[in-house]
Design a protein around this motif. Structure first.
Motif: not given
Ligand code: URP
Ligand code: ZN
Ligand code: ZN
Ligand code: ZN
Length: 525
Positions: A218, A246-247, A301, A323, A325, A328
């Motif tokens: 990220e 991405s976050k 994701d 991503r 995660d 996300t």
């Protein structure tokens, strides 16, 4: 040209909804209002839209149809890609003309026009990429903006050695965008770090698709995003970050929009009159930056990169990666709902499994790209509206209106109003459909949203005043769509830019000249 009377639907724009009829003639919306009565019913197609929504057709501002890329060409061409688009309720795409380094931008633009014009089933426009820098590139950007209807230019901070440009080139390109009234777009990833990371993964024996994510975590996206925002802000150029995945990158954009700081030196003194100047940090709330999440990032994701079946994992390879995660998609949707992110796209760039297999022994050779152009509207409705995160008006804002405003297509596109193009979707918010490669209209044998049940279905799609899709039946013809030129200096964006130029202009401090001694410096050599 068809005459169409859409009766009794709920007309949804970005700012309000109303139950109204819509009358269409000659490709334009001629009337919107309760209980309309067309001049004559002869030759008028009546569509009952009761219990349905009548929305501006979706605009997908990021596709790559028949894109020659990574040794092959994306599978959805301008015919199949736009046909799939209208099936999902999208009536305009903006694709990218991308020259090789050293090549002419105008020639790339002409080449993409020659591919798209005979094939498109709905309207389209073109962004043009700046993959290298010279006086000729600078001049061509101006010609494209003034004569060819291109008001957006994309710079890649990744794809080292192919499309990647460095900070100075970004600075030059952003400066020229500002000069000619264009929007600068960036693919924000640190291409140097990706190249080094890829070598490392291969040296560790990681050759599969998981290596694609592992070599570009990220922060590689977030760092480039912040760098692009910083460079754009230094020349007060509007910036549009494509495919925010991405976050971290989304947070960088949200922060920049909320806390944008412009530092200026103003000839005021206040409070302390002994000082002849005061350094001020002028709080210009929010930088002019727009973030574009895509259907893939909102709907799935990056855990798929660890799937045991190589082809399944490879089918998800795109840059920046999905991503791992799993929070996300939800996070990106929240930011989209609250206004931190602005529009939705797809980055539709499809490769079938045999094409993906170019990278079967080395993930760096897997052609990057996923589907989305057909499913974006349903995915955003399901994850955004059905989930309760946004209302129908915000849905319209993020699927068409905001894009139309940023790229100077509004209100011709992105609005149901008298005089607007008749690009309309009749949307059933209660109907559901299950996304599947078995039933989709894209050119590939895989769908990254496979099995997703979506509320929200396009039942009728009208493009340029013609019904092109109705209850699963197409009425499209290759070449029916048109290239839509876009004027430079979109007001929605440049009003703020101009104002900032005025209020943030640095000025020199007025002071008496220094008359004291200056040290002597020995002459060199
Ligand atoms: O993986 C992607 N995103 N493919 C298309 C090219 C690009 O970078 O947008
Ligand atoms: Zn990109
Ligand atoms: Zn999977
Ligand atoms: Zn792209």
């Amino acid at each position: 040209m068809q005459k169409i009377w859409i009766r009794g639907g709920r007309v949804v724009n970005a700012d309000c909804s109303q139950v109204a009829d819509v009358y269409v003639e000659d490709g334009k919306i001629k009337a919107v209002g309760a209980h309309l009565q067309p001049p004559s019913l002869a030759g008028v197609q009546v569509i009952d839209a009761s219990n349905k929504l009548v929305l501006p057709g979706g605009i997908d501002p990021h596709t790559h149809l028949q894109f020659p890329f990574m040794g092959t060409q994306s599978k959805d061409d301008f015919y199949q890609g736009t046909k799939a688009a209208v099936a999902g309720g999208t009536t305009m795409i903006i694709d990218f003309a991308i020259p090789q380094k050293g090549c002419s931008l105008i020639e790339a633009y002409e080449r993409w026009r020659s591919w798209a014009d005979p094939k498109v089933c709905c309207d389209y426009a073109l962004h043009v990429a700046v993959t290298w820098w010279s006086d000729k590139v600078k001049e061509e950007m101006k010609i494209l903006a003034q004569e060819k209807g291109v008001n957006s230019f994309k710079m890649f901070m990744a794809y080292k050695g192919v499309y990647m440009v460095g900070d100075l080139e970004l600075h030059s390109a952003f400066s020229q965008c500002k000069q000619i009234g264009a929007i600068a777009q960036v693919h924000a990833e640190n291409g140097d770090l990706i190249a080094e990371g890829a070598k490392k993964m291969l040296s560790l024996g990681i050759t599969g698709p998981e290596g694609h994510q592992l070599c570009r975590p990220e922060e590689v996206e977030a760092e480039a995003t912040l760098r692009a925002i910083t460079i754009a802000n230094s020349v007060n150029c509007p910036l549009y970050v494509v495919h925010v995945m991405s976050k971290s990158a989304a947070t960088v954009i949200a922060d920049a929009r909320r806390q944008g700081l412009a530092v200026g030196y103003f000839p005021y003194s206040f409070g302390c009159y002994w000082h002849s100047y005061q350094t001020l940090k002028v709080q210009v709330k929010g930088k002019v930056v727009y973030g574009e999440p895509i259907a893939a990032g909102l709907g799935t994701d990056g855990t798929h990169y660890w799937h045991k079946e190589w082809s399944h994992a490879a089918a998800h390879v795109m840059g920046p990666p999905l991503r791992p995660d799993p929070a996300t998609p939800d996070f990106l949707m929240n930011l989209l709902a609250n206004g931190d992110l602005t529009v939705t796209a797809t980055d539709n760039c499809t490769f079938d499994i045999c094409q993906k297999a170019l990278g079967k022994d080395d993930f760096t050779k897997i052609p990057n790209g996923v589907n989305g152009v057909e499913d974006r509207m349903s995915v955003v409705w399901e994850k955004g509206v059905h989930s309760g995160k946004m209302d129908e008006n915000r849905f319209v804002a993020v699927t068409s209106t905001n894009t139309a405003k940023i790229f100077n297509l509004y209100p011709r596109k992105g609005r149901i109003a008298v005089g607007s193009d008749a690009d309309i979707v009749i949307w059933d918010p209660k109907a559901t459909r299950t996304i599947s490669a078995k039933t989709h209209h894209q050119a590939i044998d895989f769908n990254i949203f496979e099995g997703m049940v979506c509320h929200g279905v396009a039942v009728v799609t009208i493009s340029r005043g013609k019904v092109v899709y109705q209850n699963g039946v197409f009425h499209v013809a290759a070449g029916d769509g048109r290239y839509v030129p876009r004027e430079p200096f979109p007001e929605y964006v440049y009003k703020r830019i101009r104002q900032r130029d005025q209020v943030c202009q640095p000025v020199p401090v007025k002071r008496a000249p220094y008359v004291g001694k200056v040290i002597a410096v020995a002459a060199e050599g």
